[in-house]
Design a protein around this motif. Structure first.
Motif, mmCIF file in Angstrom:
data_model
loop_
_atom_site.group_PDB
_atom_site.id
_atom_site.type_symbol
_atom_site.label_atom_id
_atom_site.label_comp_id
_atom_site.label_asym_id
_atom_site.label_seq_id
_atom_site.Cartn_x
_atom_site.Cartn_y
_atom_site.Cartn_z
ATOM 1 N N SER A 1 0.505 -0.853 0.302
ATOM 2 C CA SER A 1 0.106 0.118 -0.841
ATOM 3 C C SER A 1 0.631 0.936 -0.008
ATOM 4 O O SER A 1 0.640 2.025 -0.531
ATOM 5 N N LEU B 1 1.994 1.724 -3.701
ATOM 6 C CA LEU B 1 1.364 1.927 -4.768
ATOM 7 C C LEU B 1 0.973 3.946 -4.386
ATOM 8 O O LEU B 1 0.313 3.857 -5.514
ATOM 9 N N LYS B 2 0.678 3.749 -2.650
ATOM 10 C CA LYS B 2 -0.003 4.828 -2.864
ATOM 11 C C LYS B 2 -1.431 5.430 -3.847
ATOM 12 O O LYS B 2 -1.458 6.195 -4.521
ATOM 13 N N ASN B 3 -2.647 4.226 -3.694
ATOM 14 C CA ASN B 3 -3.284 4.923 -3.932
ATOM 15 C C ASN B 3 -4.856 4.746 -2.764
ATOM 16 O O ASN B 3 -4.845 4.198 -1.977
ATOM 17 N N ASP B 4 -5.800 5.912 -3.520
ATOM 18 C CA ASP B 4 -6.641 6.196 -2.788
ATOM 19 C C ASP B 4 -7.121 5.256 -2.031
ATOM 20 O O ASP B 4 -8.187 4.523 -0.859
ATOM 21 N N SER B 5 -7.566 4.444 -2.789
ATOM 22 C CA SER B 5 -8.347 2.750 -2.889
ATOM 23 C C SER B 5 -7.553 2.007 -2.052
ATOM 24 O O SER B 5 -8.903 0.877 -2.115
ATOM 25 N N PHE B 6 -6.812 2.281 -1.584
ATOM 26 C CA PHE B 6 -6.340 0.772 -1.624
ATOM 27 C C PHE B 6 -5.267 1.396 -0.106
ATOM 28 O O PHE B 6 -4.244 1.951 -0.185
ATOM 29 N N THR C 1 -3.841 1.197 3.717
ATOM 30 C CA THR C 1 -2.523 0.503 4.488
ATOM 31 C C THR C 1 -3.451 0.196 5.254
ATOM 32 O O THR C 1 -4.589 0.277 5.657
ATOM 33 N N TYR D 1 -12.690 4.160 2.186
ATOM 34 C CA TYR D 1 -11.882 3.092 1.939
ATOM 35 C C TYR D 1 -11.678 1.686 2.844
ATOM 36 O O TYR D 1 -11.259 0.616 2.640
#
Lengths: 281, 258
Positions: free
Chosen positions: B25, B28-33, B35, B215
């Motif tokens: 997480s 990837l630094k993705n909003d929908s993922f 930590t 999320y």
């Protein structure tokens, strides 16, 4: 004591039992045919007639596939004959009943019940009070040499011990006839010998009628008053032999008794002569 | 594995999974993922929120009702099928037909007829649980040793007594194997039914959070539902072992947490 010749085999249908006692089991022209999917039907039993006197120890001896177990199941009421009739004390057998107690080679114990629970099962089913049933079960377990194993589950027992429990369980509901279907067939030779000895000791106490299926000549001669010799394809009675050996029998004495040896040799010879020579000796 | 480590293995697996999640997480630094830590931090608010608790308890209640009804129906049916050829001949084709159909696929029709409330959801859970339980009860009853039944008959047990007092206990190890599968399926159908008929329940919280882009709550709910499954399964396994403590080891489940 001298060697007495074996009397020529009595014909089937003649009352059995040492004291020519009242017949308890009558098998009258029983045949059993099993439908097979292919070819011809399998004739397991062909026109069997046999009478067993009260209190007699009768063995049914024959090679595998001669229908001897089927005959026992018919007496037990577990299997209906294709034709003919089997009677218990003069009444036609239409199904299983507490007057005839089976003991199977597979033991068929209830694995979810303790040893004590197995032996108490029959008496409880007959409406006996739990405390009385337990006392009876403990007495029987002591008789078969299993004191101290009451709380064990069947899976924790050896084969010989399981068969001891099975015998106690059957004796507990008081059948008049014991139907034993190769009961020691799954046991090793040593255990088998010990159980034969113990069975005779137990039998001597009340001399219940026993119908005992086996393929061992020694076992049949050692235990029985009468040996019913069967042949196969189709299964029929070929000879009924009185075993005139003194009782109570002790193995050490019998092994030195020429008559005992003679019975064994003669019976084996008869099986050999017929080509039914697949009896393990 | 050595004795000290064995009970810790599931815990270690858990920690490993969370660590991998955390790293993935962060990478990837993705909003929908979110930590793992963010998701774990979102759990206490859910479990202290009255509304959420009511929803989760409602889910569990439906699951319990559906599961219990399924056992009450499926075990007797399976046992009868195992001991009576006529019963088996009648029901087998029906079950073969129903078996491969995903029970959640029936949800739209069931909703149409019975609404979006408890009845529909409970019915889907019931259907999901029934088949494995029927199948294992059937197999268990079929395998009961004939001589055991004969022994019972010689003691004077009637056919119905034999079914209840010999076939049922003798088949119990196999029946409970089916029940364990059924329990996991109950959880799955429970969540699925709530995702389709969105009115209440754990599945509903999950999808609402998704709609609102929360999320961390979505992932927290996945953890909660997953933990519920693991706990239920472990608890059932303890009960199962106790109930069949008399049975031969060949009936032991290959999957277990101890």
């Amino acid at each position: 004591m001298g060697v007495t010749p074996i009397r020529p085999g009595q014909l089937a249908g003649v009352p059995l039992g040492r004291r020519a006692a009242t017949p308890i089991i009558e098998i009258d022209h029983v045949s059993q045919v099993f439908k097979t999917s292919s070819r011809r039907d399998h004739i397991a039993l062909s026109d069997i007639s046999l009478t067993v006197g009260e209190g007699a120890f009768v063995s049914i001896l024959g090679p595998s596939g001669c229908g001897k177990s089927t005959l026992l199941y018919i007496v037990g009421g577990f299997v209906s004959p294709t034709s003919g009739i089997a009677k218990m004390k003069g009444k036609p057998i239409t199904g299983p009943g507490t007057d005839r107690g089976p003991v199977f080679q597979e033991f068929a114990l209830f694995p979810w019940k303790s040893v004590l629970g197995n032996v108490m099962y029959g008496p409880l089913q007959q409406g006996m009070k739990a405390s009385k049933a337990e006392a009876l079960a403990r007495t029987l377990l002591a008789m078969v040499g299993l004191t101290g194993f009451e709380k064990f589950y069947p899976k924790e027992l050896s084969g010989g011990m399981k068969q001891r429990v099975a015998l106690a369980r059957t004796l507990a509901y008081g059948p008049e006839v014991l139907l034993m279907d190769e009961p020691f067939g799954a046991l090793d030779a040593h255990t088998r010998t010990r159980l034969q000895n113990d069975l005779l000791d137990i039998w001597e106490r009340d001399r219940k009628t026993v119908l005992f299926v086996t393929h061992s000549v020694e076992e049949a001669v050692f235990l029985s008053d009468k040996v019913v010799m069967m042949s196969r394809s189709p299964g029929r009675i070929r000879e009924v032999i009185d075993i005139d050996l003194p009782r109570p029998r002790r193995r050490e004495e019998l092994l030195l008794d020429p008559n005992y040896q003679r019975y064994i040799v003669e019976i084996e010879r008869m099986f050999d002569a017929s080509g039914d020579n697949e009896l393990p000796s | 594995m050595n004795g000290m480590l064995k009970p810790l293995a599931p815990v270690l697996a858990c920690c490993g999974l969370l660590l991998a999640w955390q790293l993935a997480s962060l990478g990837l630094k993705n909003d929908s993922f979110p930590t793992a830590l963010e998701s774990l931090r979102a759990i206490p608010p859910i479990l202290t929120d009255k509304e959420s608790l009511i929803n989760i308890l409602a889910s569990l209640r439906r699951m319990a009702v559906g599961f219990s009804l399924a056992l009450a129906f499926s075990i007797p049916l399976g046992l009868l099928m195992g001991r009576s050829r006529a019963t088996a001949a009648f029901f087998n084709p029906l079950l073969m037909l129903i078996y491969p159909v995903p029970k959640a696929a029936l949800m739209p029709i069931i909703m149409l007829w019975l609404g979006v409330g408890d009845v529909s959801k409970t019915l889907v859970i019931f259907l999901g649980v029934s088949l494995p339980v029927i199948y294992h009860s059937f197999e268990g009853a079929k395998a009961v040793e004939e001589k055991m039944l004969w022994s019972g008959a010689a003691m004077g047990l009637s056919p119905s007594e034999r079914l209840l007092r010999i076939v049922l206990p003798a088949a119990l190890p196999e029946i409970l194997t089916g029940c364990r599968t059924g329990l996991v399926l109950a959880l799955i159908t429970m969540v699925t039914s709530e995702m389709i008929a969105r009115q209440s329940g754990a599945g509903n919280i999950l999808f609402n959070a998704l709609d609102m882009g929360q999320y961390d709550t979505v992932f927290a709910m996945i953890i909660i539902v997953g933990a519920m499954g693991i706990c239920l399964d472990a608890a059932f396994e303890i009960v199962r072992r106790w109930l069949v403590r008399w049975s031969e080891p060949q009936f032991d489940m290959p999957l277990s947490f101890s």
